[in-house]
Structures are given as structure tokens and as C-alpha cells.
Design a protein around this motif. Structure first.
Motif, PDB file in Angstrom:
ATOM      1  N   MET A  20      23.937  78.275 -16.109  1.00 22.89           N
ATOM      2  CA  MET A  20      25.619  77.993 -16.090  1.00 22.89           C
ATOM      3  C   MET A  20      26.187  77.706 -17.351  1.00 22.89           C
ATOM      4  N   TRP A  21      25.433  77.279 -18.277  1.00 27.46           N
ATOM      5  CA  TRP A  21      26.167  77.168 -19.513  1.00 27.46           C
ATOM      6  C   TRP A  21      27.015  78.189 -20.024  1.00 27.46           C
ATOM      7  N   ALA A  22      26.380  79.441 -19.994  1.00 29.67           N
ATOM      8  CA  ALA A  22      26.896  80.321 -20.826  1.00 29.67           C
ATOM      9  C   ALA A  22      28.124  80.916 -20.071  1.00 29.67           C
ATOM     10  N   THR A  23      28.098  80.863 -18.477  1.00 26.17           N
ATOM     11  CA  THR A  23      29.085  81.078 -17.604  1.00 26.17           C
ATOM     12  C   THR A  23      30.198  80.094 -17.691  1.00 26.17           C
ATOM     13  N   TRP A  24      29.899  78.871 -18.138  1.00 32.35           N
ATOM     14  CA  TRP A  24      31.042  77.968 -18.280  1.00 32.35           C
ATOM     15  C   TRP A  24      31.738  78.108 -19.449  1.00 32.35           C
ATOM     16  N   GLN A  25      30.903  78.450 -20.411  1.00 31.71           N
ATOM     17  CA  GLN A  25      31.812  78.706 -21.786  1.00 31.71           C
ATOM     18  C   GLN A  25      32.696  80.056 -21.626  1.00 31.71           C
ATOM     19  N   ARG A  26      32.238  80.925 -21.185  1.00 39.02           N
ATOM     20  CA  ARG A  26      32.893  82.331 -20.836  1.00 39.02           C
ATOM     21  C   ARG A  26      34.110  81.965 -19.923  1.00 39.02           C
TER      22      ARG A  26
END
Ligand SMILES: Cc1cc2nc3c(=O)[nH]c(=O)nc-3n(C[C@H](O)[C@H](O)[C@H](O)COP(=O)(O)OP(=O)(O)OC[C@H]3O[C@@H](n4cnc5c(N)ncnc54)[C@H](O)[C@@H]3O)c2cc1C
Length: 235
Positions: A29-35
Motif C-alpha cells: 500500500m505504501w507506494a500506492t498511497w505515495q502516488r
């Protein structure tokens, strides 16, 4: 983002009703949230006892992969040890792997165990099968199964950037008429499973398995299934 940490099922149900997004270790999720931006409300099940069970016949959705040890059947323990890197396994959870990931290395093991999923919905808790868990992505509280008589797991080596490596998981379960074999295979991103009654002769059991969807696998994959099942039946 507000992170809620429910400690009871009814609290978790309230969070869900308020629109909280379930998160495990956020390895995906982290990468998705940052994007795309962070959700307003998220909930982690790490303080919820029902999602942290770990034993011979159950594992919780919030259990971190590196905690999965010989309390669970080998097929699941071995599956957990093959997921990603040590850093991923120290953070990623069972729920994130089965419900949130596309690779789902734990899924063939759970299918071989004939596991049932306990899920949380806004209406309450209910039990479902793994097909519905994967198709509908409800919040996973835990998995339950009956301890098998014997089981095995193999993940072939993969190439960096290549297709997901073949995974074969199998288990023999106690059955009134003798034993029952369950086999699950991840071939590419497809996961298929099948069962066969254990005959007195291993070749007969393999013939029965060959007549299922697993028997339609490409020859190289079937050979891996065949040798694993032959060794399992010889135990
Ligand atoms: C470097 C790397 C290598 C990897 N290699 C592999 C591999 O070899 N095999 C493999 O199978 N996977 C692999 N993965 C994917 C890995 O399985 C996932 O990153 C991990 O399992 C996700 O778990 P998480 O707890 O971090 O999920 P999160 O990132 O927190 O969440 C992912 C998704 O799952 C949902 N979710 C989380 N918990 C629950 C729950 N209890 N109920 C319902 N939904 C939930 C979230 O809402 C979100 O949509 C790899 C990942 C990385 C980063």
C-alpha cells in the motif's frame, strides 16, 4: 490519515462501517498511497486477538509472515518462508498476501489445507471459502483448517522480472474412506486446485488427479506435481 487499532470485533466492524481501509504491513500500500494519496481512515488488525491466532489449525489475517513457524503445518510454513525478502516477511501479513497481493504464495498452501476463511463485513462475521475471499476481498480475520496427515510445498526458482515461478502445494487429509489428497498449483498468476481420493496404489491416485484440472497443466508443471504427490503418498 487516521489509523484505528480495534481491539474487539465490534470495534473493527464500526471502523469498517466508517469506511476504514484495512492495512497489514503496508508493503504494497505504501507506494500506492505515495502516488495516489493516503486514505482518510485506515484500520490495522494487529491488536485484534481474532486476527492474531497462530496454531496447528488456524492463522490470523494480521499475523506477520516471519512469525509463521512450526506451529502451522509445513505446507503453510514453507510457503511463508518463500515470500519476498526477509524485510518483506518481517512486515507483510497473511491478509495482505492472500487478499491484497497478486502473487499470493500462501494461497496454494491454504487451498491444499482446504482452509475456510473467517471474514468481517459491515453486517458481521461469517465464514467463507477461499474462492470468495480472493474474488470479493473482504476483511480477513483468520483462516481455519483441519490438520492434515501429511503435506508438502515447493516453489520453483524464479527469474528476476520473469513470470511468477510455479508453486505446488499438496496435503493428505483424513477421510472416512481412507485419505483424501488436495493439490493446488500456481501456474503464472493462475491458481487451480483439485482433489482425489487416496487409493491403495499411488499410481491409481495420480491417475485420478490426472483426470482433474491439475492434469491439464503443461507437462513440465505436471511432472513437478507428480513427483511431489508420489513422495507425499509414500510417507
Ligand atoms: C520486494 C517484494 C517481494 C515480494 N515477493 C513476493 C513473493 O515472492 N510471493 C508473494 O506471494 N508475494 C510477494 N510480494 C507481495 C507480498 O505478498 C505483499 O507485499 C504482502 O503480502 C502484502 O502484505 P501487507 O500486510 O504488507 O499488505 P498491505 O500492503 O498492508 O495491504 C495490501 C492490500 O491488502 C489489503 N489487506 C491487508 N490486510 C487485509 C486483511 N486482513 N483483509 C483484507 N484485506 C487486507 C489492503 O487493504 C490492501 O489492499 C512481494 C512484495 C515485495 C514488496
Amino acid at each position: 490519515m487516521l489509523l484505528r487499532l480495534p481491539t474487539t470485533v465490534s470495534e473493527a466492524q464500526e471502523c469498517l462501517a466508517e469506511g476504514a481501509v484495512p492495512i497489514g504491513g503496508a508493503t504494497l500500500m505504501w507506494a500506492t498511497w505515495q502516488r495516489d494519496g493516503f486514505p482518510e481512515l485506515a484500520m490495522s488488525l494487529r491488536e485484534l486477538p481474532e486476527a492474531n491466532v497462530l496454531g496447528r489449525e488456524t492463522v490470523g489475517g494480521a499475523v506477520v509472515l516471519h512469525r509463521i513457524d512450526d506451529r502451522v503445518p509445513d505446507v503453510l510454513r514453507l510457503a511463508a518462508t518463500t515470500v519476498g525478502t526477509g524485510a518483506v516477511r518481517r512486515t507483510a501479513t497473511v491478509g495482505g498476501n492472500l487478499v491484497g497481493s497478486t502473487l499470493r504464495c500462501l494461497l496454494p498452501a491454504a487451498l491444499a489445507l482446504d482452509a475456510r476463511a473467517t471474514v468481517l463485513e459491515s453486517e458481521g462475521v461469517r465464514e467463507t471459502d477461499l474462492a470468495e475471499l480472493v474474488a470479493k476481498s473482504p476483511v480477513l480475520l483468520n483462516l481455519r483448517w483441519c490438520e492434515p496427515l501429511a503435506c508438502a510445498y515447493r516453489k520453483l526458482p524464479g527469474e528476476a522480472g520473469g513470470p511468477p515461478p510455479l508453486v505446488v502445494a499438496s496435503a493428505v487429509h483424513a477421510d472416512e474412506g481412507g485419505g483424501r489428497l488436495r493439490v493446488a498449483v500456481r501456474d503464472g498468476y493462475e491458481v487451480l486446485s483439485a482433489g482425489a481420493a487416496c487409493a491403495a496404489d499411488a499410481e491409481e491416485t495420480l491417475d485420478a488427479l490426472r483426470s482433474t484440472a491439475v492434469g491439464d497443466l503443461p507437462t513440465a508443471a505436471w511432472d513437478v506435481v507428480r513427483s511431489q504427490v508420489a513422495a507425499l503418498l509414500a510417507c
